[in-house]
Design a protein around this motif. Structure first.
Motif, PDB file in Angstrom:
ATOM      1  N   UNK A 192      40.114  26.971  41.610  1.00 42.04           N
ATOM      2  CA  UNK A 192      41.371  26.460  41.062  1.00 42.04           C
ATOM      3  C   UNK A 192      42.296  27.566  40.564  1.00 42.04           C
ATOM      4  N   UNK A 193      41.719  28.723  40.188  1.00 43.26           N
ATOM      5  CA  UNK A 193      42.529  29.805  39.633  1.00 43.26           C
ATOM      6  C   UNK A 193      42.077  31.136  40.211  1.00 43.26           C
ATOM      7  N   UNK A 194      43.043  31.973  40.609  1.00 44.31           N
ATOM      8  CA  UNK A 194      42.728  33.257  41.230  1.00 44.31           C
ATOM      9  C   UNK A 194      43.653  34.336  40.681  1.00 44.31           C
ATOM     10  N   UNK A 195      43.054  35.399  40.138  1.00 39.37           N
ATOM     11  CA  UNK A 195      43.811  36.560  39.670  1.00 39.37           C
ATOM     12  C   UNK A 195      43.393  37.766  40.497  1.00 39.37           C
ATOM     13  N   UNK A 196      44.333  38.336  41.221  1.00 40.01           N
ATOM     14  CA  UNK A 196      44.047  39.480  42.078  1.00 40.01           C
ATOM     15  C   UNK A 196      44.304  40.784  41.330  1.00 40.01           C
ATOM     16  N   UNK A 197      43.568  41.844  41.661  1.00 50.79           N
ATOM     17  CA  UNK A 197      43.812  43.138  41.014  1.00 50.79           C
ATOM     18  C   UNK A 197      45.229  43.635  41.299  1.00 50.79           C
ATOM     19  N   UNK A 198      45.738  44.458  40.400  1.00 53.65           N
ATOM     20  CA  UNK A 198      47.071  45.035  40.600  1.00 53.65           C
ATOM     21  C   UNK A 198      47.116  45.807  41.913  1.00 53.65           C
ATOM     22  N   UNK A 199      48.223  45.680  42.618  1.00 53.05           N
ATOM     23  CA  UNK A 199      48.477  46.390  43.874  1.00 53.05           C
ATOM     24  C   UNK A 199      47.477  46.026  44.978  1.00 53.05           C
ATOM     25  N   UNK A 200      47.024  44.781  44.960  1.00 53.27           N
ATOM     26  CA  UNK A 200      46.172  44.319  46.061  1.00 53.27           C
ATOM     27  C   UNK A 200      46.922  44.404  47.381  1.00 53.27           C
ATOM     28  N   UNK A 201      48.206  44.060  47.342  1.00 56.70           N
ATOM     29  CA  UNK A 201      49.042  44.117  48.544  1.00 56.70           C
ATOM     30  C   UNK A 201      50.118  45.185  48.370  1.00 56.70           C
TER      31      UNK A 201
END
Length: 284
Positions: free
Chosen positions: A18-27
């Motif tokens: 339900x919730x997703x936090x990606x690391x900084x500068x993933x893209x």
């Protein structure tokens, strides 16, 4: 890195996530190759399969023209993601905007690059929007009237954060008069007024200069802003200027202050525990 994210999504399925936090500068689309383009497409498709996903944070990625969203979200953090006009138009489409309850667009020069599209986005999400963050968005005195027009339909807004915008104390007073009219508003994070800083400091203000303002003048202005709220019977609205860390209304501290408080509390607790342990050992 994006390739690690693709490997994870290919290896494990998250149908109930339900919730997703990606690391900084993933893209970082600025250095994309043809392989990276396909990888981003694959990641977007995998995220599209997460039918329960309602919250997504991918701050500090460079996503210009490449937002990998397939399903509408309730919470979206794309702060400091170098979004362009096409990205804002994509978010402003009713498919996405009608569901957004929490939105963070901090770090984008909204007035200069996409004012009309931003207001279209606000108009579409106004019926559900609860929290809006526009930190460091180059909102100046001349933009306050337009900002008021954009926020007026957002009658469910509970939290508004706009730290780091070069606004004068006069503009802030005008804006706070409007904020009193938002019936569900509870928490406001406002910038240090521009006229509290020495002449010659330019915006955006760097970290070395961010605390170099007239603190007494700031306190006087903050009192005047609070008075505007009190005179409108809006003492329920809490205002703050957390220069380092976000303010948590539940504990009335910023993240950094809370961390320091918890460390101190832990140290205060450690001493009695050590004494208890020592006494217990003597007894045994």
């Amino acid at each position: 890195e994006m390739e690690h994210l693709e490997m994870l999504f290919n290896s494990i399925h998250f149908p109930l996530l339900m919730s997703l936090t990606l690391p900084a500068q993933t893209f970082n689309v600025q250095r994309f190759t043809a392989t990276d383009e396909q990888m981003l497409t694959n990641v977007g498709e995998k995220m599209g399969e997460m039918t329960q996903l309602t919250e997504l944070s991918m701050s500090f990625s460079i996503l210009t023209g490449r937002i990998p969203l397939k399903t509408p979200l309730k919470m979206l953090d794309v702060s400091n993601c170098s979004l362009n006009h096409a990205d804002m138009a994509f978010l402003a489409s009713t498919f996405h905007a009608n569901h957004l309850e929490v939105l963070d667009l901090s770090g984008h020069n909204i007035p200069e690059f996409y004012p009309s599209t931003f207001f279209k986005l606000l108009s579409h999400c106004s019926s559900v929007l609860r929290s809006l963050s526009l930190k460091d968005c180059n909102i100046q005195d001349t933009h306050v009237r337009m900002l008021i027009l954009g926020l007026s339909p957002c009658q469910k807004l509970q939290e508004f954060k706009f730290i780091g915008n070069p606004l004068s104390s006069q503009a802030l007073k005008h804006f706070f008069t409007f904020l009193c009219e938002l019936p569900m508003l509870k928490n406001v994070e406002f910038p240090v007024p521009r006229d509290c800083y020495p002449i010659g400091i330019t915006c955006p203000i760097d970290d070395a200069s961010v605390c170099r303002f007239d603190h007494q003048k700031y306190e006087r202005i903050a009192e005047e802003l609070n008075l505007i709220l009190l005179q409108a019977n809006r003492e329920d609205v809490k205002i703050s200027t957390p220069l380092f860390g976000s303010y948590d209304a539940a504990v009335q501290k910023t993240n950094n202050e809370l961390g320091a408080y918890l460390i101190k509390s832990f140290k205060d607790l450690t001493s009695p525990l050590e004494k208890f342990t020592s006494s217990f050992k003597k007894m045994s």
